[in-house]
Scaffold this motif. Sequence first.
Motif, PDB file in Angstrom:
ATOM      1  N   HIS A 293       0.814  -1.211   0.000  1.00 51.69           N
ATOM      2  CA  HIS A 293       0.000   0.000   0.000  1.00 51.69           C
ATOM      3  C   HIS A 293       0.853   1.269   0.000  1.00 51.69           C
ATOM      4  O   HIS A 293       0.501   2.247  -0.644  1.00 51.69           O
ATOM      5  N   LEU A 296       1.799   1.835  -3.505  1.00 49.27           N
ATOM      6  CA  LEU A 296       0.689   2.412  -4.277  1.00 49.27           C
ATOM      7  C   LEU A 296       0.498   3.889  -3.948  1.00 49.27           C
ATOM      8  O   LEU A 296       0.062   4.673  -4.786  1.00 49.27           O
ATOM      9  N   LEU A 297       0.808   4.241  -2.705  1.00 47.16           N
ATOM     10  CA  LEU A 297       0.568   5.611  -2.257  1.00 47.16           C
ATOM     11  C   LEU A 297       1.799   6.489  -2.404  1.00 47.16           C
ATOM     12  O   LEU A 297       1.808   7.637  -1.965  1.00 47.16           O
ATOM     13  N   GLU A 299       3.120   8.195  -4.661  1.00 47.86           N
ATOM     14  CA  GLU A 299       2.981   9.529  -5.260  1.00 47.86           C
ATOM     15  C   GLU A 299       2.385  10.520  -4.278  1.00 47.86           C
ATOM     16  O   GLU A 299       2.830  11.657  -4.172  1.00 47.86           O
ATOM     17  N   HIS A 300       1.347  10.068  -3.556  1.00 47.72           N
ATOM     18  CA  HIS A 300       0.710  10.959  -2.590  1.00 47.72           C
ATOM     19  C   HIS A 300       1.671  11.329  -1.469  1.00 47.72           C
ATOM     20  O   HIS A 300       1.674  12.442  -0.970  1.00 47.72           O
ATOM     21  N   LEU A 303       4.487  13.658  -2.944  1.00 48.43           N
ATOM     22  CA  LEU A 303       3.972  14.985  -3.272  1.00 48.43           C
ATOM     23  C   LEU A 303       3.930  15.893  -2.054  1.00 48.43           C
ATOM     24  O   LEU A 303       4.109  17.100  -2.147  1.00 48.43           O
ATOM     25  N   ARG A 304       3.693  15.296  -0.893  1.00 49.41           N
ATOM     26  CA  ARG A 304       3.601  16.086   0.333  1.00 49.41           C
ATOM     27  C   ARG A 304       4.932  16.128   1.085  1.00 49.41           C
ATOM     28  O   ARG A 304       5.000  16.668   2.188  1.00 49.41           O
ATOM     29  N   ALA A 331      -5.359   0.593   3.824  1.00 47.37           N
ATOM     30  CA  ALA A 331      -5.464   1.731   2.906  1.00 47.37           C
ATOM     31  C   ALA A 331      -6.039   2.957   3.611  1.00 47.37           C
ATOM     32  O   ALA A 331      -5.535   4.070   3.468  1.00 47.37           O
ATOM     33  N   LYS A 335      -4.147   6.326   4.365  1.00 46.83           N
ATOM     34  CA  LYS A 335      -4.718   7.522   3.748  1.00 46.83           C
ATOM     35  C   LYS A 335      -4.901   8.603   4.799  1.00 46.83           C
ATOM     36  O   LYS A 335      -4.537   9.764   4.604  1.00 46.83           O
ATOM     37  N   VAL A 339      -3.285  12.281   4.508  1.00 47.07           N
ATOM     38  CA  VAL A 339      -4.019  13.524   4.273  1.00 47.07           C
ATOM     39  C   VAL A 339      -4.065  14.427   5.503  1.00 47.07           C
ATOM     40  O   VAL A 339      -4.260  15.629   5.379  1.00 47.07           O
ATOM     41  N   ARG A 382     -10.311  20.408   5.818  1.00 46.49           N
ATOM     42  CA  ARG A 382     -10.102  19.669   4.579  1.00 46.49           C
ATOM     43  C   ARG A 382     -11.428  19.524   3.865  1.00 46.49           C
ATOM     44  O   ARG A 382     -12.414  19.105   4.458  1.00 46.49           O
ATOM     45  N   THR A 383     -11.450  19.855   2.581  1.00 51.04           N
ATOM     46  CA  THR A 383     -12.693  19.658   1.848  1.00 51.04           C
ATOM     47  C   THR A 383     -12.622  18.335   1.098  1.00 51.04           C
ATOM     48  O   THR A 383     -11.556  17.778   0.906  1.00 51.04           O
TER      49      THR A 383
ATOM     50  N   TYR B 182      -7.553   4.767  -5.488  1.00 51.23           N
ATOM     51  CA  TYR B 182      -6.567   5.616  -4.839  1.00 51.23           C
ATOM     52  C   TYR B 182      -6.567   7.032  -5.392  1.00 51.23           C
ATOM     53  O   TYR B 182      -5.677   7.812  -5.136  1.00 51.23           O
ATOM     54  N   TYR B 186      -8.320  11.309  -2.071  1.00 50.99           N
ATOM     55  CA  TYR B 186      -7.310  12.005  -1.285  1.00 50.99           C
ATOM     56  C   TYR B 186      -7.566  13.497  -1.171  1.00 50.99           C
ATOM     57  O   TYR B 186      -6.734  14.249  -0.698  1.00 50.99           O
ATOM     58  N   GLY B 187      -8.742  13.889  -1.650  1.00 47.00           N
ATOM     59  CA  GLY B 187      -9.206  15.244  -1.388  1.00 47.00           C
ATOM     60  C   GLY B 187      -8.480  16.329  -2.144  1.00 47.00           C
ATOM     61  O   GLY B 187      -8.745  17.504  -1.977  1.00 47.00           O
ATOM     62  N   PHE B 191      -1.855  15.733  -7.476  1.00 53.17           N
ATOM     63  CA  PHE B 191      -1.018  14.756  -8.170  1.00 53.17           C
ATOM     64  C   PHE B 191      -1.384  14.656  -9.650  1.00 53.17           C
ATOM     65  O   PHE B 191      -0.543  14.341 -10.468  1.00 53.17           O
ATOM     66  N   HIS B 195       1.526  15.210 -12.547  1.00 52.91           N
ATOM     67  CA  HIS B 195       1.806  14.315 -13.665  1.00 52.91           C
ATOM     68  C   HIS B 195       1.560  15.002 -15.001  1.00 52.91           C
ATOM     69  O   HIS B 195       2.316  14.825 -15.944  1.00 52.91           O
TER      70      HIS B 195
END
Lengths: 421, 225
Positions: A293, A296-297, A299-300, A303-304, A331, A335, A339, A382-383, B182, B186-187, B191, B195
């Motif tokens: 997992h 898979l995550l 990139e997220h 990115l942060r 997951a 997540k 976030v 967070r929206t 996925y 993630y709100g 990303f 990309h």
Amino acid sequence: MKLLTKSTLYIATLSLFLFFIMGVIFFQVLKNMSLSDLDRELGDLKEVVELYLYDYGGAQVGTLPGIDSLSVRPAGSATQTEDIFGDTLKFDLKTEQYRTYRYLQYILEKGGSNLLVRIYKSTTPTDKLVERVTLMITLMVILFLAGIFFLNRFIFANLWKDFFDAIEKLKRFETTKEPVILGEQDIQEFDELKQVLEVMTRRLANDYRELKEYTDHTTHELQTPLAVIKSKTELLIQSENLGAEEMKLLEAINTSVHQLSRLNSTLTLITRIENRQFTEKEEIGLAGLLDRHLELLQEHIGLRGIMVEKQYRDGGRVVIMDQGLADLLVANLLKNAIVHNIKGGSIVVETGPGNLVIKNDGPPLEFSQEELFTRFVRDTRRTGSFGLGLSLVKKVCENYEFKIEYSFDQQQHTFTITFPY
Amino acid sequence: MQILIVEDEASLMESMVSYLEMEGFRCERASDYHTGVNVLDKHNYLCMLIDLNLPDGDGLELVKLARDNQSESGIIIISARNAIEQRVEGLEAGADDYLVKPFHLSELVARVHSVARRTHMNGGEVLGFGPIRVEPEEHTCYVDDQQVDLTRKELDLLLYFMANRNRVVTKEGIADYLWGEYGGDYGSYDFVYTHLKNMRRKLMDAGCPDYVRNIYGIGYKFSLD
């Protein structure tokens, strides 16, 4: 504490207390009675002593029937008008031991001179009697307590059997959602309990089923209209003659429909977990699952600018559960950790033989910890979040009786799952 | 370029037909199981889109029939049910892909292209767009014969755009296509931007004009003009 233990304890405490007081009183009464008996006997012996002294001139002192020991000596100047009773120790030559004696001391007038007479009587026989009686009473108390103990057990095994049955059935209600129906009751109170339980659980089961069906149908029925709105919006967007204003409106529609369909699919998922539709049992290594997992995550996470630290002890925990639910659990926890993190923060994932721990940096909760796993409780900063992720996690944990705990310390959120077996 | 659509929800059927026809496909419609069975042999379909929940029969049976009848066609199941078992069941019955309602039309088109490539071209296909050439099976992309080093996700994104050329695709659609579950959960769609930015930069560095246009914040359009 168990009902049986508690009631036994109450009875034991009360009876021990009562027996103690009764014992003390009884002991005292017995002791006094035997003493006054002894004193009366000593008084009666005065006559024997007088006769003896008159007969034998008082020359010798020895044993007389009923008297253990006698001492007669001139009273001299000593004056005494009343009889004196007392206790004393005397050395017994035969047994080479000190023994307790009760004595009566009085002054006997004989031939113009006063004699100080002491009649001794051993208290050993009366002491022995008191001792025996006390021992017997103690034995009785012990027997009584044992009796109470077994009687209590018997009562519980028989009288309360139906009550415990009811508890067992109620426990199962949580999973089966079947009305709790107890057998015939010959005890009035239990009969009432049976009726109340039956009515209550029947209604609960009914409510539960209806709610389940309702959610089931709603989520399912919502899918088609959602698909229609979604596709029509998408078609509309393709139209060549739309201006910026119209596009803005379409975007709002598009975003909302998208959220709605995500909400719907999550609710469907929760319903399915509640319906226990995930029944596969597989051996799942948490370390491998976490790795997959995290991959898979990636990139997220990247990115942060989040740093991930893995700590797998003894190869990590292996659980037996449904693969789909295991994925969901991990997951959603990850997540959540991503976030609600801060830019450049960190995530620590730990798993050992007994637990799974996920920690992440982040600002404190906006709501109370108790609400954390509740549906639709979410961070307003967070929206696009519905606050369903953690309630999903909770549902999965409940499904397998995993224990999940949350804590916050030094700007770090920690979720700990402990496994029951 | 015939596509068979078996779907009982008329409105959704209309949407799919409109979008696919814009892409140049021709569509055969079947609104229930029996019509579906009757038109199975009518054409040599490029792809068949079959809803599992039909009023008069099990879509899964139709999938099996379709697989027996037209071994060359791609089959995509479109279903409201989203359980792993159902996916597995569908794929085992002979479907090539499984799309859960509600889906993006742009995603449907991308999947149709992808399935058609797999079933009809036996790989080895080359897709072109202006100076861009993509060999999907080889995961390679060229601009004027010069290889562009795109990551897997960037290449998928490019293929998605190429399948939906001249159409506005939404950022949600992109996220769902590239990341599935996925994606949008993630709100933030940061990303997607990342990309997209990288893909555009790499293509432009290789001398390709920027074909991506931002459409009023709702999404993007990939077109030659």
